[in-house]
Design an enzyme around this catalytic site. Sequence first.
Site, PDB file in Angstrom:
ATOM      1  CB  SER A 256      -0.931  -0.078   1.216  1.00  0.00           C
ATOM      2  OG  SER A 256      -2.027   0.756   1.079  1.00  0.00           O
TER       3      SER A 256
ATOM      4  CG  ASP B 290      -6.055  -2.470  -4.102  1.00  0.00           C
ATOM      5  OD1 ASP B 290      -6.617  -1.650  -3.332  1.00  0.00           O
ATOM      6  OD2 ASP B 290      -4.998  -3.056  -3.819  1.00  0.00           O
TER       7      ASP B 290
ATOM      8  CG  HIS C  36      -5.439  -2.528   0.006  1.00  0.00           C
ATOM      9  ND1 HIS C  36      -4.844  -2.009  -1.122  1.00  0.00           N
ATOM     10  CD2 HIS C  36      -4.856  -1.894   1.066  1.00  0.00           C
ATOM     11  CE1 HIS C  36      -3.953  -1.102  -0.770  1.00  0.00           C
ATOM     12  NE2 HIS C  36      -3.935  -1.020   0.554  1.00  0.00           N
TER      13      HIS C  36
END
Length: 511
Positions: free
Chosen positions: A225, A453, A481
């Site tokens: 991320s 995502d 994610h």
Amino acid sequence: MDTRRLLRTAGTVIAAAGLLISGCTTGGPPEVAASAEPATVPDALRPYYDQKLSWRDCGVPGFQCSTMKAPLDYADPGSGQDIELAVARRPATGPGKRLGSLLVNPGGPGGSGIGYLQAYAGIGYPAPVRAQYDMVSFDPRGVSRSSPVECLTGPAMDRFTQVDQTPDDQAERARLVAAFKEFAAACETRSRRVLPHVSTVDAARDMDVLRAVLGDEKLSYVGASYGTFLGATYADLFPARVGRLVLDGAMDPSRPSLDLNRDQTAGFETAFRSFAKDCAKQSGCPLGQGGPDTVAERLKEFFRKADAQPVPSGDPARPLGEALATTGVIAALYDESAWPQLREALTDALNGDGAGLLALADSYYEREADGTYANLMYANAAVNCLDQPPAFSGPEAVDAALPSFEKASPVFGAGLAWASLNCAYWPVKATGSAKPLKAAGAAPIVVVGTTRDPATPYKWAQALAGQLDSGTLLTYDGDGHTAYGRGSDCVDTAINLYLLEGRPPADGKRC
């Protein structure tokens, strides 16, 4: 709250799902760190690169902890002002050749690397990887155990999370702006010393000091991320020191704040539509049957009703209004394994019990049962507002952008547009800006993107892989994610092969 780059991983979302403490073995490399390359370390930084870490028991079986010093201000490292950074490791378990350290970062910005290491990566990464690498992480400056940014008290944060972020009139707009100003002023009052020095570039420089004191010639790293932006920033600063880098759930560093926020808004819409399709197939879908548009309209109607009349939650001071309800839904969209929990929470809320959605919102904000908050949200704002100029200069700018946000997401667009306003009132001017990161001369870097995502849209991974001179794109066709360690044997095998043998997947490989 600004959602820009408030990016989670599978290991950190939904009431810390999967973050269970477990025992591990001890042991590890020598205590004396190797020196970094003499020709490339300025004299003023030499004491930091040559420091020795003193490892101690963490209180979590199998893990060791230490503290590393870094200059508070890399522009003036000789000032004598230091910042202490918390570091943890789980030594390689063997058998097999030890490959050095594997640094991991869970994202955020503001996520605790040590919490992620001890509760997930250090025990949940594939066994062959843990056997050959010392699993290492740190809390970046401003985060958790590393001179944390502090802002609001618990009760004040409770009030902040309930402020209406879809203002219907001038009075509500004024209350929202006042809330952002109060948040920023509290951060300045309580964290004035560190606020100018918690940028992603600062954290990347800290990572190079950590690499050196761990005794590694090159950095091996898995960033998820926001951690992909941190890793790409490191690679751009120190391309010759790049070892094996995995950037999973990638960000696009060339996108300015406004575009990042709008892209992420579209990502949550994509994730919601996947949830809606799945929910409509369930006999007990609380939003009824029909296509995603029909399901979305029913959710919007629920939000409108919660705005007008909050749902009791079991906490009289925190009924479930639109703001908390929206946050609870968004929290569950990070991971499709949370969809059943979201269906149950929505069912209860539609029947007059908002406790389930409130619990999801609390997990997102990292609020404890005693009413205290981790510093995730404070560090998140502090890093974001330094890394780029604000998305909006004021409410009028939000007004102008609202149509594009609502087009990106009819469900979440308005709220996420207004949430992007908070950096407009930040007390420290941004030091960074949007720009492509090339990392010219770096070894191959694996960039991973998931097609649906919610938080890091797939096109960001495509963009980052294209910007990096040595980037190679690995695609996971799926929901949720990030991709590594989330159930795809194809993804895990490709990344494991790269980490253990240095062989990246073919550029464009799909799983």
